[in-house]
Scaffold this active site. Structure first.
Site, PDB file in Angstrom:
ATOM      1  N   LYS A 184       6.710  -4.161  -8.417  1.00  0.00           N
ATOM      2  CA  LYS A 184       6.254  -2.769  -8.345  1.00  0.00           C
ATOM      3  C   LYS A 184       5.313  -2.669  -7.148  1.00  0.00           C
ATOM      4  O   LYS A 184       4.129  -2.988  -7.225  1.00  0.00           O
ATOM      5  CB  LYS A 184       5.503  -2.399  -9.639  1.00  0.00           C
ATOM      6  CG  LYS A 184       5.609  -0.943 -10.058  1.00  0.00           C
ATOM      7  CD  LYS A 184       5.046   0.057  -9.060  1.00  0.00           C
ATOM      8  CE  LYS A 184       3.533   0.171  -9.158  1.00  0.00           C
ATOM      9  NZ  LYS A 184       2.982   1.023  -8.058  1.00  0.00           N
ATOM     10  N   GLU A 188      -5.499 -11.209  -8.450  1.00  0.00           N
ATOM     11  CA  GLU A 188      -6.107 -11.435  -7.111  1.00  0.00           C
ATOM     12  C   GLU A 188      -6.752 -10.101  -6.748  1.00  0.00           C
ATOM     13  O   GLU A 188      -6.035  -9.148  -6.445  1.00  0.00           O
ATOM     14  CB  GLU A 188      -5.048 -11.768  -6.055  1.00  0.00           C
ATOM     15  CG  GLU A 188      -3.909 -12.646  -6.504  1.00  0.00           C
ATOM     16  CD  GLU A 188      -4.280 -14.112  -6.562  1.00  0.00           C
ATOM     17  OE1 GLU A 188      -5.308 -14.471  -5.970  1.00  0.00           O
ATOM     18  OE2 GLU A 188      -3.549 -14.871  -7.205  1.00  0.00           O
ATOM     19  N   CYS A 242      -8.717  -7.779   1.794  1.00  0.00           N
ATOM     20  CA  CYS A 242      -9.552  -8.109   0.629  1.00  0.00           C
ATOM     21  C   CYS A 242     -10.658  -9.086   0.991  1.00  0.00           C
ATOM     22  O   CYS A 242     -11.747  -9.031   0.450  1.00  0.00           O
ATOM     23  CB  CYS A 242      -8.678  -8.687  -0.470  1.00  0.00           C
ATOM     24  SG  CYS A 242      -7.653 -10.027   0.115  1.00  0.00           S
ATOM     25  N   GLU A 252     -16.944  -2.354  -2.421  1.00  0.00           N
ATOM     26  CA  GLU A 252     -15.884  -2.623  -1.455  1.00  0.00           C
ATOM     27  C   GLU A 252     -15.462  -1.303  -0.805  1.00  0.00           C
ATOM     28  O   GLU A 252     -14.964  -0.406  -1.491  1.00  0.00           O
ATOM     29  CB  GLU A 252     -14.690  -3.250  -2.186  1.00  0.00           C
ATOM     30  CG  GLU A 252     -13.601  -3.708  -1.258  1.00  0.00           C
ATOM     31  CD  GLU A 252     -12.406  -4.301  -2.004  1.00  0.00           C
ATOM     32  OE1 GLU A 252     -12.023  -3.769  -3.056  1.00  0.00           O
ATOM     33  OE2 GLU A 252     -11.845  -5.301  -1.496  1.00  0.00           O
TER      34      GLU A 252
HETATM   35  P1  NAD Z   1      -4.993  -0.742  -6.801  1.00  0.00           P
HETATM   36  O1  NAD Z   1      -5.608  -1.624  -7.835  1.00  0.00           O
HETATM   37  O2  NAD Z   1      -5.319   0.697  -6.837  1.00  0.00           O
HETATM   38  O3  NAD Z   1      -3.398  -0.821  -6.883  1.00  0.00           O
HETATM   39  C1  NAD Z   1      -2.719  -2.047  -6.797  1.00  0.00           C
HETATM   40  C2  NAD Z   1      -1.368  -1.906  -7.472  1.00  0.00           C
HETATM   41  O4  NAD Z   1      -1.583  -1.643  -8.864  1.00  0.00           O
HETATM   42  C3  NAD Z   1      -0.516  -0.748  -6.958  1.00  0.00           C
HETATM   43  O5  NAD Z   1       0.845  -1.123  -6.959  1.00  0.00           O
HETATM   44  C4  NAD Z   1      -0.755   0.343  -7.984  1.00  0.00           C
HETATM   45  O6  NAD Z   1       0.309   1.266  -8.086  1.00  0.00           O
HETATM   46  C5  NAD Z   1      -0.873  -0.480  -9.253  1.00  0.00           C
HETATM   47  N1  NAD Z   1      -1.630   0.183 -10.328  1.00  0.00           N
HETATM   48  C6  NAD Z   1      -2.643   1.071 -10.196  1.00  0.00           C
HETATM   49  N2  NAD Z   1      -3.056   1.475 -11.415  1.00  0.00           N
HETATM   50  C7  NAD Z   1      -2.296   0.821 -12.320  1.00  0.00           C
HETATM   51  C8  NAD Z   1      -2.245   0.819 -13.742  1.00  0.00           C
HETATM   52  N3  NAD Z   1      -3.048   1.577 -14.471  1.00  0.00           N
HETATM   53  N4  NAD Z   1      -1.341   0.021 -14.337  1.00  0.00           N
HETATM   54  C9  NAD Z   1      -0.505  -0.757 -13.614  1.00  0.00           C
HETATM   55  N5  NAD Z   1      -0.491  -0.784 -12.272  1.00  0.00           N
HETATM   56  C10 NAD Z   1      -1.395   0.006 -11.631  1.00  0.00           C
HETATM   57  O7  NAD Z   1      -5.359  -1.395  -5.399  1.00  0.00           O
HETATM   58  P2  NAD Z   1      -4.994  -0.870  -3.955  1.00  0.00           P
HETATM   59  O8  NAD Z   1      -5.854   0.271  -3.609  1.00  0.00           O
HETATM   60  O9  NAD Z   1      -3.516  -0.713  -3.850  1.00  0.00           O
HETATM   61  O10 NAD Z   1      -5.378  -2.151  -3.055  1.00  0.00           O
HETATM   62  C11 NAD Z   1      -6.652  -2.412  -2.604  1.00  0.00           C
HETATM   63  C12 NAD Z   1      -7.304  -3.482  -3.456  1.00  0.00           C
HETATM   64  O11 NAD Z   1      -6.524  -4.681  -3.439  1.00  0.00           O
HETATM   65  C13 NAD Z   1      -8.657  -3.885  -2.892  1.00  0.00           C
HETATM   66  O12 NAD Z   1      -9.575  -3.982  -3.944  1.00  0.00           O
HETATM   67  C14 NAD Z   1      -8.388  -5.255  -2.276  1.00  0.00           C
HETATM   68  O13 NAD Z   1      -9.518  -6.073  -2.178  1.00  0.00           O
HETATM   69  C15 NAD Z   1      -7.371  -5.798  -3.211  1.00  0.00           C
HETATM   70  N6  NAD Z   1      -6.634  -6.908  -2.602  1.00  0.00           N
HETATM   71  C16 NAD Z   1      -6.881  -8.183  -3.040  1.00  0.00           C
HETATM   72  C17 NAD Z   1      -6.217  -9.272  -2.451  1.00  0.00           C
HETATM   73  C18 NAD Z   1      -6.457 -10.688  -2.915  1.00  0.00           C
HETATM   74  O14 NAD Z   1      -5.649 -11.567  -2.603  1.00  0.00           O
HETATM   75  N7  NAD Z   1      -7.523 -10.971  -3.657  1.00  0.00           N
HETATM   76  C19 NAD Z   1      -5.306  -9.035  -1.416  1.00  0.00           C
HETATM   77  C20 NAD Z   1      -5.076  -7.730  -1.002  1.00  0.00           C
HETATM   78  C21 NAD Z   1      -5.746  -6.670  -1.602  1.00  0.00           C
END
Ligand code: NAD
Length: 496
Positions: free
Chosen positions: A189, A265, A300, A399
């Protein structure tokens, strides 16, 4: 790489994928609903893609489950699976231009970063996990001669992969290549903000000869398609990358459904400490601006808190500002562009909101701080540096996920370590010092999954990527990531 002036031409030739990928075919949503996607580069309509919900997720999981139970992938000879994943890598290279263009149109990163950085890393990820497939051994336990105990590693079954928008192809590849190498079937997804490259990758995987149903892609919002996937009873593990808030939900979904394994992650607010025994401040400035403003700061592990010894802070900041001037927001499809667009209007406003908060809280904005190129319709913001930030300020605690650096001054080593650890995140950290005793004294005190000394990188494929504390519990990359997608089976045979 094709001549960058030709990217616009290529754009007119490629088709933009827009439907779910289930059982080896593109399909519409059961409901027929779609989501409009605007390009980050110019804010113009790019595509209307399928908006999945529980019914679509059911279809995708059923296809994955069928393929797993039929053994069409998991029971293949390991050398055959290896060849097929190597073929995936080869085809990704063949379609490199198209994948890079889709990524840039979708998320706004520069075409050079997409083509060189993301594509190269994603291709290498498939090669790495392909090569691991026939090198994972079981174990024989040192038990009494009356018994033969051994331990095998088996795939988990259906794995759900939920990823963010900042490195869509690369995050998908880190998880997908490992899950496939382990012999699982998968439902991906992607983020609703960046659905394109996961679909092209699924097509490539089919072309490489991976059987239908082994890889499926469901598009849609997190609270609809994502939630349905994470709650699904036939999904046995979730590889999640995203925000800490949504990572917490993943754990709740698991406990509400079938106790599926959850590997999170999550976010970061990574500190880098610059001690005054490191003389080459130009080197520090060049490295830290390079990594901080890479991908418009939407990484991230971005080193968003720079902790600088008071005695060198003024000098280092002069170098930092000079280096920041090299990152000029512009059209991501142009060859010379050094800073692209951020993902969308909502995120742009969030970044600008944090810049206002920083100013209102008394931090000193010494460079950048503004939206630019409004007329293009894209989402561009200048690289921004705040001096005189204190650890209590919101811009030091939260962040921002944009090109905004907070500089915090310190006087003693102990103070620097305390500030570095004073956050619920623990993804990465760094230090610059020429004192080997100090380096080894400080490393174990930093509560982070990755520590960089006298440089700052996300490492290479052979080492794990992941964090302590609320930055998550999983690790991507390296041989360790395979374990997330494997179960241990203990076998005991009584010998007579
Ligand atoms: P997000 O948590 O909003 O979304 C991530 C994914 O989760 C998306 O596909 C989204 O559609 C899905 N999602 C959102 N709400 C959900 C729910 N209620 N149930 C199931 N799925 C859901 O994050 P984002 O804005 O897409 O990405 C940015 C974040 O990702 C930042 O916090 C960044 O630090 C983190 N990140 C971490 C790493 C790592 O390896 N630690 C790498 C890249 C990004």
């Amino acid at each position: 790489m094709v001549d960058k002036n030709k990217w616009q031409q290529l754009r007119t030739k490629i088709s933009i994928p827009s439907k779910h990928w289930i059982d080896g075919n593109y399909v519409d949503s059961v409901s027929g609903a779609t989501i409009d996607k605007l390009s980050a580069t110019d804010g113009k309509h790019l595509v209307a893609f399928a908006r999945g919900d529980g019914l679509d997720v059911d279809k995708a999981v059923a296809a994955a489950d069928r393929s797993f139970n039929a053994g069409v992938w998991t029971n293949l000879d390991p050398t055959v699976r290896k060849e097929k994943l190597l073929k995936v890598a080869e085809l990704m290279d063949k379609y490199r231009d198209e994948l890079a263009l889709l990524e840039t149109l979708d998320v706004g990163k520069t075409i050079t970063e997409s083509w060189n950085g993301d594509l190269t890393s994603a291709i290498n990820t498939f090669k790495y996990y392909a090569e691991l497939i026939d090198k994972v051994y079981g174990e024989i336990a040192p038990t009494s001669k009356k018994f033969f105990y051994y331990i095998t590693k088996e795939p988990i079954g259906v794995v759900g992969i939920i990823v963010p928008w900042n490195y869509p192809l690369l995050m998908t590849s880190w998880k997908l290549a490992a899950a496939l190498a382990a012999g699982n079937s998968v439902v991906i997804k992607p983020s609703e903000r960046s659905p394109l490259t996961a679909l092209k990758l699924a097509e490539i995987i089919k072309e490489a000869g991976v059987p239908d149903g082994v890889v499926n892609v469901i598009l849609g919002y997190g609270h609809e398609a994502g939630e349905a996937l994470a709650l699904h009873h036939k999904v046995r593990a979730i590889g999640f990358t995203g925000s800490t808030a949504v990572g917490a939900k993943m754990i709740a979904y698991s406990s509400q459904s079938n106790l599926k394994r959850v590997y999170n992650e999550l976010g970061g607010k990574s500190p880098v400490i610059v001690f005054n025994d490191f003389e080459d401040l130009q080197q520090v400035a060049q490295t830290m601006t390079g990594i901080m403003f890479y991908n418009q700061g939407q990484s991230c592990h971005a080193p968003s808190r720079l902790l600088v010894h008071d005695s060198i802070a003024d000098k280092l900041l002069e170098h930092m500002v000079a280096c920041a001037k090299n990152y000029i927001p512009d059209d991501p499809l142009l060859e010379q562009t050094t800073l692209g667009a951020v993902i969308d209007e909502k995120h742009l406003q969030r970044i600008l909101g944090y810049i206002d908060i920083g100013k209102n809280n008394g931090a000193n904005c010494i460079y950048g701080g503004n939206r630019v190129h409004n007329a293009t319709g894209g989402y561009y913001v200048e690289p921004t540096i705040f001096d005189n930030v204190t650890q209590q300020m919101q811009i030091a605690q939260e962040e921002i996920f944009g090109p905004v650096l907070s500089v915090i001054r310190f006087k003693t080593e102990a103070e620097a370590i305390a500030i570095a650890n004073d956050t619920e995140y623990g993804l990465a950290a760094g230090l610059w010092s020429n004192n080997i005793n100090r380096v080894h004294r400080v490393i174990p005190q930093l509560k982070a999954g990755m520590v960089n000394v006298n440089d700052y990188s996300s490492g290479n494929l052979t080492v794990p990527f992941g964090g302590f504390k609320q930055s998550g519990n999983g690790r991507d990359k390296s041989i360790h990531a395979l374990d997330k997608y494997l179960e241990l089976k203990t076998v005991c045979i009584k010998l007579y």
